[in-house]
Design a protein around this motif. Sequence first.
Motif, PDB file in Angstrom:
ATOM      1  N   THR A  15       0.786  -1.231   0.065  1.00  0.00           N
ATOM      2  CA  THR A  15      -0.005   0.114  -0.112  1.00  0.00           C
ATOM      3  C   THR A  15       0.848   1.413  -0.073  1.00  0.00           C
ATOM      4  O   THR A  15       2.069   1.150   0.294  1.00  0.00           O
ATOM      5  N   TRP A  42       1.194   3.511   2.346  1.00  0.00           N
ATOM      6  CA  TRP A  42       1.396   3.588   3.496  1.00  0.00           C
ATOM      7  C   TRP A  42       2.414   2.614   4.078  1.00  0.00           C
ATOM      8  O   TRP A  42       2.403   2.568   5.270  1.00  0.00           O
ATOM      9  N   LEU A  79       0.971  -4.106   4.307  1.00  0.00           N
ATOM     10  CA  LEU A  79      -0.143  -4.467   5.286  1.00  0.00           C
ATOM     11  C   LEU A  79      -0.101  -5.871   5.452  1.00  0.00           C
ATOM     12  O   LEU A  79      -0.400  -6.613   4.462  1.00  0.00           O
ATOM     13  N   ASP A  96      -1.882  -7.084  10.670  1.00  0.00           N
ATOM     14  CA  ASP A  96      -2.513  -5.689  10.549  1.00  0.00           C
ATOM     15  C   ASP A  96      -3.938  -5.949  10.147  1.00  0.00           C
ATOM     16  O   ASP A  96      -4.787  -5.116  10.844  1.00  0.00           O
ATOM     17  N   LEU A 122      -7.409   1.392   3.121  1.00  0.00           N
ATOM     18  CA  LEU A 122      -6.365   0.035   2.808  1.00  0.00           C
ATOM     19  C   LEU A 122      -7.507  -0.917   2.240  1.00  0.00           C
ATOM     20  O   LEU A 122      -6.853  -2.116   1.958  1.00  0.00           O
ATOM     21  N   THR A 150       4.354  -3.615  13.083  1.00  0.00           N
ATOM     22  CA  THR A 150       3.796  -3.156  11.557  1.00  0.00           C
ATOM     23  C   THR A 150       4.600  -2.218  10.806  1.00  0.00           C
ATOM     24  O   THR A 150       5.379  -1.464  11.440  1.00  0.00           O
ATOM     25  N   ASN A 180       3.205  -0.491   8.401  1.00  0.00           N
ATOM     26  CA  ASN A 180       2.141   0.339   7.943  1.00  0.00           C
ATOM     27  C   ASN A 180       2.137   1.509   8.701  1.00  0.00           C
ATOM     28  O   ASN A 180       1.524   1.345   9.887  1.00  0.00           O
TER      29      ASN A 180
END
Length: 256
Positions: free
Chosen positions: A48, A50, A53, A57, A112, A165, A167
């Motif tokens: 993604t 960001w 993922l 997550d 997302l 994570t 993300n």
Amino acid sequence: MPIRHINGTALIIAALVVTVGALAFPVWSYADRSGTGQANLNAGSVSTRWGPLSATDREFLVKVRLAGLWELPAGQQAVERAPTKAIKEAGDHLIVGHTDLDERVRGIAAQLNVELPNQPSEQQQGWLKELTEASGETYQRKFANLLRVAHGKVFSLIAQVRDSTRNSLVRQLASDANQTVLDHITMLEGTGFVDFDAIANGNAATATASPTGPPPPSGRPPEPAPAGPTGDTSGTSRPSPGAPGTVNTDRPEPQM
């Protein structure tokens, strides 16, 4: 050559083949690395803008949503029918906290492309039914302990996600959820109805590792020296605001 001798030679050769294969398998499997934690992480992750993922997550987003779907109505029920001020205040914190978290998780899930549930799980519906059917002190104890145990379970997942994570949206949600869940745990414990022995025994029953740590105390230990910087150091940061035993839940508006 006698048949018996041939059969014996064949057995020896077969045994050698099996032995060599057994010795070689760990090397081959390590090189392949299929089924390892790293392979599972890569297989369960999607890219993604960001950051990656992961499956954990996505599980976290779903569990934040599920928590709100049953804890928010449980909080509303407490405000409407609880006989004590402490239970009503805990219910108020559940309503405010999960209304806020639900807005955040829905916005992040939309960005997302993660599908979220719209109903509590079967187990959570069972907990709501238990609360609805209880009354008086029984209701208060069920409310405090069912919700305290549930918050404790998600607390460990929040820590795992916040630590690992990749993300940035999920990381921010984990930080927000950590504040909210800690606040709810604090309020539930403040009711005076939480059974800490039951929680400790329940966690011990599912633990797999042996306990570690210092030995039991056998007298008054020497007082440890205070920890602090050396030299002339002037810090600019300050401890988080709030009285001991309280949680600061102030946070920026969610980014939609």
